[in-house]
Design an enzyme around this catalytic site. Sequence first.
Site, PDB file in Angstrom:
ATOM      1  N   CYS A   1     -46.103  71.046  49.476  1.00 48.45           N
ATOM      2  CA  CYS A   1     -45.311  70.263  48.518  1.00 48.45           C
ATOM      3  C   CYS A   1     -46.198  69.840  47.345  1.00 48.45           C
ATOM      4  CB  CYS A   1     -44.722  69.025  49.179  1.00 48.45           C
ATOM      5  SG  CYS A   1     -43.961  69.361  50.768  1.00 48.45           S
TER       6      CYS A   1
ATOM      7  N   CYS B   1     -38.158  67.178  48.884  1.00 49.10           N
ATOM      8  CA  CYS B   1     -38.474  66.273  49.980  1.00 49.10           C
ATOM      9  C   CYS B   1     -39.301  65.079  49.481  1.00 49.10           C
ATOM     10  CB  CYS B   1     -39.266  67.028  51.039  1.00 49.10           C
ATOM     11  SG  CYS B   1     -40.935  67.397  50.506  1.00 49.10           S
TER      12      CYS B   1
ATOM     13  N   CYS C   1     -37.407  76.474  50.965  1.00 45.89           N
ATOM     14  CA  CYS C   1     -36.672  75.222  51.190  1.00 45.89           C
ATOM     15  C   CYS C   1     -35.763  74.899  50.015  1.00 45.89           C
ATOM     16  CB  CYS C   1     -37.627  74.057  51.466  1.00 45.89           C
ATOM     17  SG  CYS C   1     -38.693  73.664  50.087  1.00 45.89           S
TER      18      CYS C   1
ATOM     19  N   ASP D   1     -36.553  73.611  47.211  1.00 46.11           N
ATOM     20  CA  ASP D   1     -36.982  72.461  46.419  1.00 46.11           C
ATOM     21  C   ASP D   1     -37.372  72.903  45.013  1.00 46.11           C
ATOM     22  OD1 ASP D   1     -36.529  70.956  48.601  1.00 46.11           O
ATOM     23  OD2 ASP D   1     -38.620  70.542  49.089  1.00 46.11           O
TER      24      ASP D   1
END
Length: 146
Positions: A103, A59, A34, A36
């Site tokens: 995450c 996120c 992603c 991130d």
Amino acid sequence: MMYSEKVLDHFTNPRNVGELPDANGVGEVGNAKCGDIMKMYLKIEGGVITDVRFKTFGCGAAIATSSMATEMVKGKTVEEALQLSNKAVMEALDGLPPVKVHCSVLAEQAVRAALSDYYTRQGIDPEPIVGKIQEVDHDHEGSCGI
Ligand code: FES
């Protein structure tokens, strides 16, 4: 997707955001899929984390978990901070939706990466103490963002 009150609170009002110019442990971890990125700054004095900041490009759950992780390691010894698990961070946030568990791994690994840098700066090989820093990988197409 349902987030707990605590996740929403830490996402909308993250604690300890920014950089620490006099940090002596800095770690950055990323998620290949992603994109991130989380950067963690620790100021460690006499084996105790006296200050901490983070920057997360990611996120909502990544921001909330890094915010909570900073609160959990501040004032702790290096040894205590090494025990911080993504599970403990999630519990402190009253849980995360299953697609967002990875995450919180990013937050755990960011703390470990910063501790690893701290040991390296002391001339100590960090790997036997901190272990390998994982590249956090997951498949969660469409689940980025809040
Ligand atoms: Fe990739 Fe949260 S870290 S969606």
